[in-house]
Design a protein around this motif. Structure first.
Motif, short mmCIF file in Angstrom:
data_model
loop_
_atom_site.label_atom_id
_atom_site.label_comp_id
_atom_site.label_asym_id
_atom_site.label_seq_id
_atom_site.Cartn_x
_atom_site.Cartn_y
_atom_site.Cartn_z
N ARG A 159 32.24 21.23 69.21
CA ARG A 159 32.31 20.14 68.23
C ARG A 159 33.62 19.38 68.45
NH1 ARG A 159 30.68 19.81 62.25
NH2 ARG A 159 31.99 18.13 61.47
N VAL A 160 33.51 18.06 68.50
CA VAL A 160 34.68 17.19 68.65
C VAL A 160 34.61 16.16 67.53
CG1 VAL A 160 35.88 15.56 70.15
CG2 VAL A 160 34.64 17.49 71.16
N ASP A 161 35.60 16.19 66.64
CA ASP A 161 35.63 15.23 65.54
C ASP A 161 36.26 13.93 66.02
OD1 ASP A 161 34.40 16.76 63.44
OD2 ASP A 161 36.18 18.02 63.44
N THR A 162 35.54 12.83 65.82
CA THR A 162 36.01 11.52 66.23
C THR A 162 36.04 10.59 65.02
OG1 THR A 162 33.84 10.55 66.71
CG2 THR A 162 34.86 11.88 68.46
N ARG A 179 30.96 14.79 67.20
CA ARG A 179 30.15 14.78 68.41
C ARG A 179 30.01 16.22 68.87
NH1 ARG A 179 29.62 10.19 66.95
NH2 ARG A 179 29.89 8.30 68.16
N PHE A 180 28.93 16.49 69.56
CA PHE A 180 28.65 17.84 70.01
C PHE A 180 28.42 17.80 71.51
CE2 PHE A 180 27.59 17.25 65.66
CZ PHE A 180 28.21 18.32 65.05
N ARG A 181 29.22 18.58 72.23
CA ARG A 181 29.17 18.58 73.69
C ARG A 181 28.67 19.92 74.21
NH1 ARG A 181 35.22 16.06 74.46
NH2 ARG A 181 34.70 13.95 73.76
N SER A 182 27.91 19.83 75.28
CA SER A 182 27.43 21.03 75.95
C SER A 182 27.06 20.65 77.37
CB SER A 182 26.23 21.63 75.21
OG SER A 182 25.90 22.89 75.75
N ALA A 183 26.48 21.56 78.06
CA ALA A 183 25.98 21.31 79.41
C ALA A 183 24.77 22.20 79.64
CB ALA A 183 27.05 21.59 80.45
N LEU A 184 23.81 21.68 80.36
CA LEU A 184 22.61 22.43 80.72
C LEU A 184 22.48 22.47 82.24
CD1 LEU A 184 20.03 20.93 78.18
CD2 LEU A 184 21.02 23.22 78.11
N GLU A 194 26.82 14.69 75.57
CA GLU A 194 27.41 14.64 74.23
C GLU A 194 26.41 13.97 73.31
OE1 GLU A 194 31.65 13.47 73.69
OE2 GLU A 194 30.77 11.81 72.55
N ILE A 195 26.23 14.52 72.10
CA ILE A 195 25.30 13.95 71.14
C ILE A 195 26.00 13.74 69.79
CG2 ILE A 195 23.22 14.85 72.25
CD1 ILE A 195 23.19 17.15 70.24
N THR A 196 25.41 12.85 69.00
CA THR A 196 25.94 12.56 67.66
C THR A 196 25.41 13.59 66.66
OG1 THR A 196 24.06 11.18 67.02
CG2 THR A 196 25.90 10.08 68.17
N GLU A 197 25.89 13.49 65.44
CA GLU A 197 25.42 14.40 64.39
C GLU A 197 23.93 14.21 64.12
OE1 GLU A 197 26.88 15.99 60.02
OE2 GLU A 197 27.66 14.09 60.77
N ASP A 198 23.47 12.95 64.09
CA ASP A 198 22.03 12.70 63.89
C ASP A 198 21.21 13.26 65.05
OD1 ASP A 198 22.44 11.48 61.43
OD2 ASP A 198 22.40 9.44 62.26
N ASP A 199 21.74 13.09 66.27
CA ASP A 199 21.06 13.67 67.43
C ASP A 199 20.98 15.19 67.30
OD1 ASP A 199 20.92 11.13 68.63
OD2 ASP A 199 22.77 11.45 69.78
N ALA A 200 22.08 15.79 66.84
CA ALA A 200 22.14 17.26 66.71
C ALA A 200 21.09 17.74 65.72
CB ALA A 200 23.53 17.70 66.27
N ASN A 201 20.92 17.04 64.62
CA ASN A 201 19.88 17.42 63.65
C ASN A 201 18.49 17.30 64.27
OD1 ASN A 201 21.20 18.23 61.16
ND2 ASN A 201 22.01 16.15 61.12
N LEU A 225 25.77 26.25 63.98
CA LEU A 225 27.15 26.64 63.68
C LEU A 225 28.11 25.48 63.92
CD1 LEU A 225 27.22 30.25 65.15
CD2 LEU A 225 27.25 29.62 62.73
N GLY A 226 27.88 24.72 64.99
CA GLY A 226 28.71 23.56 65.26
C GLY A 226 28.60 22.51 64.17
N LEU A 227 27.37 22.27 63.70
CA LEU A 227 27.17 21.31 62.61
C LEU A 227 27.86 21.75 61.33
CD1 LEU A 227 23.46 20.22 63.00
CD2 LEU A 227 25.40 18.69 62.80
N MET A 228 27.88 23.05 61.11
CA MET A 228 28.52 23.59 59.91
C MET A 228 30.04 23.66 60.07
SD MET A 228 25.78 26.65 59.15
CE MET A 228 26.76 27.39 57.86
N GLY A 229 30.54 23.39 61.27
CA GLY A 229 31.98 23.48 61.51
C GLY A 229 32.48 24.89 61.63
N LYS A 230 31.57 25.83 61.90
CA LYS A 230 31.96 27.24 62.03
C LYS A 230 32.32 27.53 63.47
CE LYS A 230 30.04 28.64 57.96
NZ LYS A 230 30.22 29.62 57.02
#
Length: 195
Positions: A6-9, A14-19, A128-135, A187-192
Motif C-alpha cells: 500500500r502506498v498512500d498518495t 495505491r496498491f502495488r504488486s507483481a504477477l 499498481e491499482i487504485t482503491e476502487d480497482d482494489a475493491n 489487509l492492504g485496503l484495511m491498512g493492516k
C-alpha cells in the motif's frame, strides 16, 4: 505473486504488486470464464412482457441448475425451518427476488471482472491499482474462488490438501493462491501490515 504494498498518495491509496506471466494468464482465463458463465445466465433469462412495456430489466426467476452458478447467485431466502405452506413459499419468494435483483447483481459482478481484466498486466509484471480497482479485484477474485470452490466441493471445513495423485490437486493449489491474493489485498485496503 508478490505481496501487495500500500502506498498512500495525494490522490488516495495505491496498491502495488507483481504477477508472474503464468499467474497473470491464469487469472485472466479464470476471470473471463466467470464472465462467460454470467453472460450465459443472463442470456438464458426468459423474455418478460412487463420489461418490454416498462423498460425495467427482469432477471431469471428460476434458480440456476448448475452448482457453480448456484454458488455465484445463491438463493436470497432460506427458511430457518420447514414452513407450514411447504417449500413453495420460499421458492416463490426467491423467484420474485431473483427477477428484481439478479440483473443488477450480474452487472456488478461483470463490471468487477472487467475492471480486474483492464488493470491486469498483460504478460505479468509489476502493476499498481487504485482503491476502487482494489475493491473490484477483491470482488472478482472472490467470484473465481466461489466458482472453483463449488467445483472442488469446498465447504466451511474444506480440505487443506488433496493427495498428489488426485485429479483436482492442482486446482486446490490455485484456490489457495487466490485466497492469499485476496486476503493480502483486503489487509492492504484495511491498512493492516502484511506478515
Amino acid at each position: 505473486m508478490r505481496k501487495w504494498k500500500r502506498v498512500d498518495t495525494a490522490e488516495g491509496p495505491r496498491f502495488r504488486s507483481a504477477l508472474a506471466p503464468h499467474e497473470a494468464a491464469l487469472l485472466k482465463n479464470m476471470v473471463a470464464s466467470v464472465q462467460g458463465m454470467l453472460d450465459e445466465r443472463e442470456a438464458a433469462t426468459p423474455s418478460d412482457p412487463l420489461e418490454q412495456i416498462t423498460g425495467i430489466r427482469a432477471g431469471n426467476p428460476q434458480a440456476p441448475e448448475d452448482s457453480t452458478m448456484r454458488r455465484l447467485l445463491p438463493d436470497f431466502f432460506k427458511p430457518q425451518r420447514d414452513h407450514p405452506a411447504g417449500s413453495a413459499a420460499a421458492e416463490s419468494l426467491n423467484g420474485a427476488l431473483r427477477s428484481l435483483h439478479e440483473p443488477e447483481i450480474i452487472d456488478a459482478k461483470k463490471a468487477a471482472a472487467q475492471r480486474l481484466l483492464d488493470t491486469l498486466p498483460d504478460g505479468g509484471g509489476r502493476f499498481e491499482i487504485t482503491e476502487d480497482d482494489a475493491n473490484a479485484w477483491i470482488s472478482a477474485v472472490n467470484d473465481v474462488r466461489l466458482a472453483l470452490g463449488a467445483m472442488l466441493e469446498i465447504g466451511p471445513e474444506g480440505p487443506d490438501r488433496l493427495p498428489a495423485d488426485h485429479p483436482l490437486a492442482g486446482h486446490l493449489d490455485v484456490y489457495q493462491w487466490l485466497t492469499v491474493l485476496q486476503e493480502y489485498l483486503v489487509l492492504g485496503l484495511m491498512g493492516k501490515p502484511i506478515r
